[in-house]
Each structure stands twice: as structure tokens, then as C-alpha cells.
Design an enzyme around this catalytic site. Sequence first.
Site: not given
Length: 285
Positions: A17, A49, A77, A108, A147, A163, A173
Site C-alpha cells: 500500500e 484516498y 482506494h 472513510g 471497528h 459488506k 487493518q
Amino acid sequence: MARITDLLKTGRTFSFEFFPPRNDEEQARLTRTISDLQPLQPDFVSVTYRGGRSSRERTTRVVIDILGSTRITPMPHLTCVAHPRFELGEIIGGFRAAGLENLLALGGDPLPDEESYQELAYAEELVGLARMLGFESIAVAAHPAGHPKSPDRQTDRKHLAAKLQAADFAITQFFFHVEEWQRLVDELAALGIDKPVIPGIMPITNLASIQRMAQLSGYAVPADVIAQLEKGGDDPQAVRRIGIELACALCSDLLEAGVPGLHFYTLNFSTATREIYSGLGLVTA
Ligand code: FAD
């Protein structure tokens, strides 16, 4: 261009990344890093992004550059933040027109007030939009600890499962123990989801900066990892060496556990990733 979802059907992927440079100095560093990492033949690289107009230009420029000047598959992204639905559609259409086949769709994080606008509430809606506009290889983010905004891990897993039902694969993550990946995959399987979940690897090269990053992402660095790093005392090189050893051990455990790939958060530097590759025997460096 390769579709990552097809690559994942044929074997393990290795990927990196990057973030879009904000000035000439950062641009020079990214160019050098891409050139240094190219011999490792990544299956793909992803480009972050932040959100908003400047991010649109910067991320697009980097992925188009990679597409035009290397043989690497770039994946932009995209976040729901600071763009109305029609604009997100335009951006996705632009990516498609440029020949991009892969997209990482994200909720985001909020931007400063003037760009806090968000019409799509969750990544899942962005996945739906990207699918409608022709993307057949769509990634989403997964959070092994849940999250930070979720009331509990179970609720987060339920949303992640929905999702992933719509998307093709996930990238996590960063985390530090193989059990966290295994638990995530097991809990998704219990919800009927067996799509590939690629672990995100953040090599620790500096204790203060990883703690800052962990704080920003709402994830605490485990006490045993901090205790290991503290053995390096005041010697930054010793701390760095321990951090690389820990990352090698984690990657080795993950590969043994059967992960579908490894995705390295490079922070636009190449050395740590190259050292881990070498430590794992993935290349003869
Ligand atoms: P979502 O999937 O939208 O989830 C956000 C929260 O809402 C979670 O708590 C979830 O459980 C909950 N939720 C989801 N769906 C629903 C629903 N239907 N109803 C109620 N609650 C729901 N950030 C950036 O700004 N730019 C980047 O380039 C970027 N790249 C990343 C790459 C990876 C691999 C990862 C893991 C994270 C990245 N992030 C990036 C960070 C990410 O944007 C944040 O973690 C953000 O807070 C959540 O994004 P998400 O896609 O997981 O959101």
C-alpha cells in the site's frame, strides 16, 4: 490488467500500500520506493484516498502513473467522504475509463468541517455503486478487533459480513497476532462468508509512530508487543530490528495458517518490506 479476485482464485497474493505524495520530496520518495519494490513482483499495489477534490486528483494521478510506467496492477482506494453520490459515480467511471479493474471501497474517516459532507453512509453502498458501474473486483476493509465505532465486535462482524457478501475480498487493518486473523475468518465463516480476507501488515520501525497510528485507527498495540519492543531501550536501530523480527514472525504464522495473501503497509518506504521478504525467504536479497 489483472483482476485481483481472479488472482486470489489461483494462489496467494503479495501486495503493497502507498499513499499519494503531497509534494515533490514525497513524490521522489514514492518513485524510488516503487522502483525498489518492483523486483519483488507484487501482485498488486493499492493507493490510499483521503477524500475530497485534492485526494481525487492525487490518487488518480498515482494509479495512472503506475498503470502507464510499470507492469504492476494498481488498485485505487475510494471513500464515501466529501463526495455526493453522482461525484463518486464520476470518479468510479473515470477509473474504469482509465482501464482500472480493481477498487477498494471504504467508508472513510471524517475530514475537517468544510469537507465533512457524506451522502453514502457506509462502504457497502459504495460497493453497490462500483458494481453497478462495472467493477468486478472490489475489496473492502475489515477490522480484526472490530471497528472502533462499532458498539461491539459481533455487530461489526454482522455489517462486515453483509459488506463482504456484496464485495469480492477484504484487506484488514493492521494487527499483531495470528489469532486475530483466525478469529475474524472463523466468525465470518459462522455468518456464511468465506471470501478471501488478506491480512494487512504494518512493520513497526518506531514505537512512538506505531502508537500514534494505532491511536488514530482506534486500535491499541498489545502490551506483549510493546514489552518486546522496549527491550530495544533507547537504541532506535535495536527497536527497529525487533519490529522487523516481530513482523517476520507474524507473516510466517499467517502463511502457515493459510492466509490468501499478505498486504504490506509501506508508508512509501521500501526497506522494511524488503527486509521482511528476505526474512521470510520470499526472495534471495
Ligand atoms: P464501513 O464498512 O462503512 O463501516 C464503518 C462503521 O459503520 C463500522 O463500525 C461498521 O460496523 C458500521 N456499519 C457498516 N455498515 C453499517 C450499516 N449498514 N448500518 C449500521 N452500521 C454499519 N481511510 C481513508 O480515509 N482512506 C483510505 O485510503 C483508507 N484505506 C484503508 C485501507 C484498509 C485496508 C483499511 C483496513 C482501512 C482504510 N482506511 C482508509 C480507514 C477506514 O476508512 C476507516 O477505518 C473508516 O472509519 C471505516 O471504513 P470502512 O470501510 O471499514 O467503513
